[in-house]
Every structure is written in structure tokens, then in C-alpha cells.
Design a protein around this motif. Structure first.
Motif, PDB file in Angstrom:
ATOM      1  N   GLU A 156       0.852  -1.129  -0.062  1.00  0.00           N
ATOM      2  CA  GLU A 156      -0.112   0.164  -0.293  1.00  0.00           C
ATOM      3  C   GLU A 156       0.815   1.322  -0.041  1.00  0.00           C
ATOM      4  N   GLN A 157       0.714   2.159  -0.873  1.00  0.00           N
ATOM      5  CA  GLN A 157       1.397   3.480  -0.846  1.00  0.00           C
ATOM      6  C   GLN A 157       0.355   4.759  -0.524  1.00  0.00           C
ATOM      7  N   LEU A 158       0.729   5.080   0.561  1.00  0.00           N
ATOM      8  CA  LEU A 158      -0.093   6.326   0.956  1.00  0.00           C
ATOM      9  C   LEU A 158       0.913   7.507   1.049  1.00  0.00           C
ATOM     10  N   LEU A 159       0.218   9.067   0.950  1.00  0.00           N
ATOM     11  CA  LEU A 159       1.347  10.111   0.854  1.00  0.00           C
ATOM     12  C   LEU A 159       0.457  10.939   2.197  1.00  0.00           C
ATOM     13  N   LEU A 160       1.575  11.440   2.890  1.00  0.00           N
ATOM     14  CA  LEU A 160       0.967  12.602   3.979  1.00  0.00           C
ATOM     15  C   LEU A 160       1.568  13.663   3.902  1.00  0.00           C
ATOM     16  N   VAL A 161       0.750  14.937   3.869  1.00  0.00           N
ATOM     17  CA  VAL A 161       1.317  16.045   3.332  1.00  0.00           C
ATOM     18  C   VAL A 161       0.963  17.395   4.330  1.00  0.00           C
ATOM     19  N   GLN A 162       1.723  18.233   4.780  1.00  0.00           N
ATOM     20  CA  GLN A 162       1.229  19.287   5.604  1.00  0.00           C
ATOM     21  C   GLN A 162       1.869  20.598   4.909  1.00  0.00           C
ATOM     22  N   ARG A 163       0.793  21.494   4.320  1.00  0.00           N
ATOM     23  CA  ARG A 163       1.256  22.634   3.669  1.00  0.00           C
ATOM     24  C   ARG A 163       1.951  23.196   4.208  1.00  0.00           C
ATOM     25  N   SER A 164       1.860  23.574   5.518  1.00  0.00           N
ATOM     26  CA  SER A 164       2.662  24.709   6.031  1.00  0.00           C
ATOM     27  C   SER A 164       2.515  24.331   7.649  1.00  0.00           C
ATOM     28  N   PRO A 165       3.549  24.901   8.495  1.00  0.00           N
ATOM     29  CA  PRO A 165       3.306  24.582  10.033  1.00  0.00           C
ATOM     30  C   PRO A 165       1.936  25.133  10.382  1.00  0.00           C
ATOM     31  N   GLY A 166       1.382  24.174  11.315  1.00  0.00           N
ATOM     32  CA  GLY A 166       0.061  24.722  11.852  1.00  0.00           C
ATOM     33  C   GLY A 166      -1.107  24.568  10.800  1.00  0.00           C
ATOM     34  N   SER A 167      -0.816  24.002   9.504  1.00  0.00           N
ATOM     35  CA  SER A 167      -2.019  23.601   8.510  1.00  0.00           C
ATOM     36  C   SER A 167      -2.595  22.651   8.778  1.00  0.00           C
ATOM     37  N   PRO A 168      -3.759  21.803   8.296  1.00  0.00           N
ATOM     38  CA  PRO A 168      -4.259  20.448   8.390  1.00  0.00           C
ATOM     39  C   PRO A 168      -3.194  19.387   7.864  1.00  0.00           C
ATOM     40  N   ILE A 169      -3.437  18.547   8.231  1.00  0.00           N
ATOM     41  CA  ILE A 169      -2.236  17.582   7.836  1.00  0.00           C
ATOM     42  C   ILE A 169      -3.264  16.351   6.976  1.00  0.00           C
ATOM     43  N   VAL A 170      -3.019  15.996   5.724  1.00  0.00           N
ATOM     44  CA  VAL A 170      -3.802  15.412   4.541  1.00  0.00           C
ATOM     45  C   VAL A 170      -3.012  13.817   4.489  1.00  0.00           C
ATOM     46  N   LEU A 171      -3.783  12.918   4.549  1.00  0.00           N
ATOM     47  CA  LEU A 171      -3.377  11.589   4.464  1.00  0.00           C
ATOM     48  C   LEU A 171      -4.094  11.070   3.332  1.00  0.00           C
ATOM     49  N   GLY A 172      -3.577  10.606   2.153  1.00  0.00           N
ATOM     50  CA  GLY A 172      -4.341   9.999   1.133  1.00  0.00           C
ATOM     51  C   GLY A 172      -3.447   8.946   0.324  1.00  0.00           C
ATOM     52  N   ALA A 173      -4.088   8.598  -1.013  1.00  0.00           N
ATOM     53  CA  ALA A 173      -3.462   7.434  -1.618  1.00  0.00           C
ATOM     54  C   ALA A 173      -2.477   8.021  -2.781  1.00  0.00           C
ATOM     55  N   ALA A 174      -1.566   7.180  -2.650  1.00  0.00           N
ATOM     56  CA  ALA A 174      -0.454   7.640  -3.823  1.00  0.00           C
ATOM     57  C   ALA A 174      -0.624   6.607  -5.030  1.00  0.00           C
ATOM     58  N   VAL A 175      -0.313   7.124  -6.255  1.00  0.00           N
ATOM     59  CA  VAL A 175      -0.578   6.418  -7.417  1.00  0.00           C
ATOM     60  C   VAL A 175       0.508   5.252  -7.137  1.00  0.00           C
ATOM     61  N   PRO A 176      -0.189   3.899  -7.634  1.00  0.00           N
ATOM     62  CA  PRO A 176       0.847   2.906  -7.150  1.00  0.00           C
ATOM     63  C   PRO A 176       1.728   2.425  -8.177  1.00  0.00           C
ATOM     64  N   ASP A 177       2.964   1.848  -7.750  1.00  0.00           N
ATOM     65  CA  ASP A 177       3.922   1.719  -8.875  1.00  0.00           C
ATOM     66  C   ASP A 177       3.420   0.835  -9.820  1.00  0.00           C
ATOM     67  N   GLY A 178       3.912   0.823 -11.261  1.00  0.00           N
ATOM     68  CA  GLY A 178       3.742  -0.053 -12.238  1.00  0.00           C
ATOM     69  C   GLY A 178       2.142   0.545 -12.615  1.00  0.00           C
ATOM     70  N   MET A 179       1.616   1.445 -12.277  1.00  0.00           N
ATOM     71  CA  MET A 179       0.331   2.174 -12.778  1.00  0.00           C
ATOM     72  C   MET A 179       0.482   2.590 -14.186  1.00  0.00           C
ATOM     73  N   VAL A 180      -0.453   2.318 -15.258  1.00  0.00           N
ATOM     74  CA  VAL A 180      -0.586   2.814 -16.443  1.00  0.00           C
ATOM     75  C   VAL A 180      -1.776   3.700 -16.579  1.00  0.00           C
ATOM     76  N   SER A 181      -1.720   4.343 -17.598  1.00  0.00           N
ATOM     77  CA  SER A 181      -2.716   5.327 -17.918  1.00  0.00           C
ATOM     78  C   SER A 181      -4.190   4.795 -18.174  1.00  0.00           C
ATOM     79  N   ALA A 182      -4.415   3.517 -18.493  1.00  0.00           N
ATOM     80  CA  ALA A 182      -5.423   3.202 -18.626  1.00  0.00           C
ATOM     81  C   ALA A 182      -6.240   2.772 -17.435  1.00  0.00           C
ATOM     82  N   GLY A 183      -5.572   2.897 -16.285  1.00  0.00           N
ATOM     83  CA  GLY A 183      -5.991   2.311 -15.035  1.00  0.00           C
ATOM     84  C   GLY A 183      -6.734   3.533 -14.105  1.00  0.00           C
ATOM     85  N   PRO A 184      -5.851   4.328 -13.501  1.00  0.00           N
ATOM     86  CA  PRO A 184      -6.292   5.165 -12.523  1.00  0.00           C
ATOM     87  C   PRO A 184      -7.407   6.110 -12.735  1.00  0.00           C
ATOM     88  N   ARG A 185      -7.577   6.578 -13.924  1.00  0.00           N
ATOM     89  CA  ARG A 185      -8.530   7.467 -14.283  1.00  0.00           C
ATOM     90  C   ARG A 185      -9.965   7.046 -14.243  1.00  0.00           C
TER      91      ARG A 185
END
Length: 421
Positions: A156-185
């Protein structure tokens, strides 16, 4: 495409890149003795705010093009919004992050690593990671405060991002390795989860574990959809009519057809690439999700038996691609001399791959993938109970029973990843 390493470039090269890009933007003629602009592209978010500018160049100087660095025939450069070239630095070591350590304490068996956040390629790659996030609050020049790659024990590949100190923390999916254009869209991933900046990291870890089965299912659907599309397309190509009137262009009639075998083989290669990227993942997922009862079902036994044939076909296609890549890496010379050689090399690759690839046209991958799809993302204990119940009902054991304790992998085996930028 493997690009020229920026470490071999001089400051004068960056000046040339900037001048050629500026001239192209202004629709002015501009030449350089060493470089020519192949193409440039600028991306923006849905709010039409600039995110990234990228350009690809190739050397024109015969002396430069025959050097060792000229073996890689193009260079990729990212720019800031004003058109200033940004150096590549993505080979640097990942920075230490206290947030990564805090989250890792609550996720035994998972990997938590900080993302590199240098302007240019590092941030461009970060822009490509979110899967189903919508607008990203960073660009190739403006980095978020924190970005973490969170990888689960079964890929499983997830990504956690905080834009700036004190801003909300966002956790979501990252594009899987081996993904091709026919799939994720066509396959919506689980939506991101937002936390307050003072969140307890144990809560974030719980969210990671909750997202894991949803992620596995979304990644599976994307990969299996892509493989099904590739298999169907190869099936159409096996019945395509080849013209005998010498016309050079591709054409389609009621039955479908191509002007030449080379045109047919060239059209097949894009589907071969899809099969190489997603096929091993789907085959491994089928094996992991199959239970004993499947091997005893007359409607499935033959297809499961042919699965090893499909895997061998994929191995052979990967060998053909690897051999072609090694051969083209050894080609040196002026760009004008190299391009015809590369075209001939691609034609030979396609011709060698076609008789192998056509064996995928009637492969059981799509049917088997559809059969096991309802099981993807299920807890391992439930699947173990299913297998034990099937054994009890049948009173028999298959010669090669499938694994029933591990979820289908989300990451590809060696050689199936995206080519390097």
C-alpha cells in the motif's frame, strides 16, 4: 526514456535551455549550437494556477552527441514560473523528519520516509504522486512543509502532506507503482483524510490501516482494468487485416486493418507495455487471492493451469524489452544519425515481440481477475477461513495450493516499474 544526467551539464547549458524556452514561448526563432528544443509543456491546477513547466532538449553538436553523456539522447529540465531552469537533485539522500519517526512508532511493519522537496524534479515527482486528491497545494518551486511516503506491508502506498506549520495534515492514496494511464482515471481511489495539526499520531496510524484494504482494492481494479483492456486490444490485432496494396498509412475498415505488419506490430507495442507494467501484478494477485475451491472448480481449473503460461510470456516480453534497451543504450552518434537507427531498432523489437504477445490475446487473466476481485481488500483471517472451509468441503488438496494468508501485492516485481525520468 532515460535522460542525460544533469551532473554532466555546464552553466552555459542551462542558459541555452532558458533562452530556447523563452524564444519558444514568445514565438521567436532561436537556435543554439549545442541544443534544440524538442517540446515543452506547462501544467496548471483546476483553478488555472501554474504548477509546473517542463521541457525536453536534445544535443545538436556532433562532438557533444558522441560523448558518453550523449548516449542518452535527451535532457529533461524543469523551470520556475518565470522560465528559470531548475537543476535535478533527486538522487540526494532523503531528509530526516521528526514526523516520520512519530508515525513510524505507531506503524510496525510499515515504512515511513520523508520525501525530497528540492525545487525541480523532486517537487515535480511529488506532484505526480497524489491519487485522487484534486488540487495540490504545492508546485515545482514551492514545497509543502512536510511530505511523507507511507508504505504498507503488502505494498500500500500512501502520502501524508502538511502544507505549512500549523495547517491541516492530509493523508491519502499515492499512485501505485506500475500504474498505467488506462487504469487510475477509471478507478477512484479512497478519498484523502484530513487531520488537525495537533493530531495524535496514533490516530493517523489507525487511518493508514483503515485505508490499506481500500487502497488494495482500488489499485487492483486499476491494474486489472488495464490488463483487460490490453488483452482485448491484442485480441483485435490478431484478427486485423494487413493491406496488400502498398499504402503507407494506417486505415480501418469494417473488419479493421493495417497498411503493413510493421504498423500492426507498432500498434501492439503500447499494449505490450501495459501488459508488462500491470500483468505480473495481476497474475500475482490472482494466485494470492485464489483458494483451494478454485482449483477444484472445473470451470476454473484450466484457466488457473494456464496462468503459468501467461507468466512465462510476460517474462519473455520483458527479456525482449531489456535486450532492446541495452542495444539502444549502446548507440552513439549525432542525433540525426541516431534517430533512423533507433527507428529500425524499435521495428525489430516490435517484430520479435508480436508472435509472443499474441499469445496473451486469449489469456485467462481478465476472467480470473474478475473472479477474485470480490476478495481483494478482505482481511487475511477471513480469506484463511474461506480456504479452510473449502478444504473441509472438498476433502482434497490441490497439487500446488495457493497462498491464503497474504493480500495481493500492490507493488510490481523488478523490471515492472515506470521508466526513470
Amino acid at each position: 526514456m532515460p535522460y542525460i544526467d544533469h551532473a554532466t551539464l555546464d552553466p552555459a547549458d542551462y542558459v541555452a535551455f532558458e533562452q530556447l524556452l523563452a524564444a519558444d514561448r514568445d514565438h521567436r526563432p532561436r537556435t543554439d549550437p549545442n541544443w534544440e528544443l524538442v517540446f515543452s509543456t506547462t501544467s496548471s491546477n483546476p483553478g488555472r494556477q501554474w504548477e509546473s513547466t517542463r521541457a525536453v532538449y536534445r544535443p545538436t553538436d556532433p562532438v557533444f552527441a558522441t560523448t558518453a553523456r550523449g548516449r542518452r539522447t535527451h535532457v529533461q529540465v524543469y523551470f520556475d514560473e518565470s522560465g528559470r531552469a531548475l537543476p535535478d537533485r533527486s538522487d540526494e539522500q532523503r531528509p530526516d523528519s521528526p514526523q516520520a519517526g512519530r508515525l513510524a512508532e505507531h506503524l510496525p511493519g510499515w515504512s515511513v520516509q520523508s520525501c525530497r522537496l528540492n525545487p525541480g524534479r523532486d517537487l515535480a515527482e511529488l506532484l505526480d504522486k497524489p491519487w485522487g486528491w484534486g488540487p495540490k497545494p504545492w508546485t515545482t518551486t514551492t514545497a509543502p512543509h512536510t511530505a511523507l511516503d507511507v508504505t504498507g506491508p503488502t505494498g500500500e502506498q500512501l502520502l501524508l502532506v502538511q502544507r505549512s506549520p500549523g495547517s491541516p495534515i492530509v493523508l491519502g492514496a499515492a499512485v501505485p507503482d506500475g500504474m498505467v494511464s488506462a487504469g487510475p482515471r477509471r478507478t477512484p481511489p479512497p478519498p484523502p483524510v484530513t487531520f488537525s495539526p495537533d493530531v495524535d499520531w496514533a490516530s493517523v496510524a489507525d487511518a493508514c490501516r483503515t485505508l490499506a484494504p481500500l487502497y488494495r482494492r482500488a489499485a487492483w481494479l486499476a491494474h486489472s482494468n488495464a490488463v483487460s483492456h490490453a488483452v482485448q486490444a491484442l485480441g483485435h490485432l490478431t484478427t486485423a487485416r494487413i493491406a496488400d496494396d502498398g499504402r503507407a498509412q494506417r486505415y480501418w475498415g469494417d473488419e479493421g486493418g493495417f497498411a503493413s505488419e510493421d504498423a500492426r506490430n507498432r500498434a501492439a507495442w503500447q499494449h505490450i507495455e501495459t501488459a508488462l507494467a500491470a500483468g505480473p501484478l495481476v497474475a500475482a494477485g490472482i494466485r494470492a487471492a485464489s483458494v483451494v475451491e478454485d482449483y477444484l472448480d472445473p470451470a476454473l481449473t484450466a484457466d488457473l493451469g494456464r496462468l503459468s503460461v501467461v507468466e512465462n510470456v510476460l517474462v519473455r516480453l520483458r527479456e525482449i524489452r531489456t535486450g532492446w534497451q541495452k542495444a539502444t543504450d549502446a548507440i552513439v552518434g549525432h542525433a540525426d544519425e541516431i534517430e533512423p537507427v533507433l527507428r529500425r531498432s524499435e521495428a525489430l523489437r516490435n517484430r520479435e515481440a508480436w508472435p509472443v504477445a499474441r499469445r496473451l490475446a486469449n489469456s485467462p487473466l481478465p476472467a480470473l481477475a474478475a473472479h477474485v476481485t470480490p476478495r481483494i481488500g478482505m482481511p487475511a483471517d477471513t480469506r484463511t477461513e474461506q480456504a479452510e472451509a473449502a478444504r473441509a468441503r472438498s476433502g482434497e488438496h490441490p497439487a500446488h495450493p495457493p497462498s491464503t494468508t497474504a493480500a495481493p501485492p500492490c507493488t510490481p516485481p523488478p523490471g515492472a516499474r515506470h521508466p526513470a525520468r
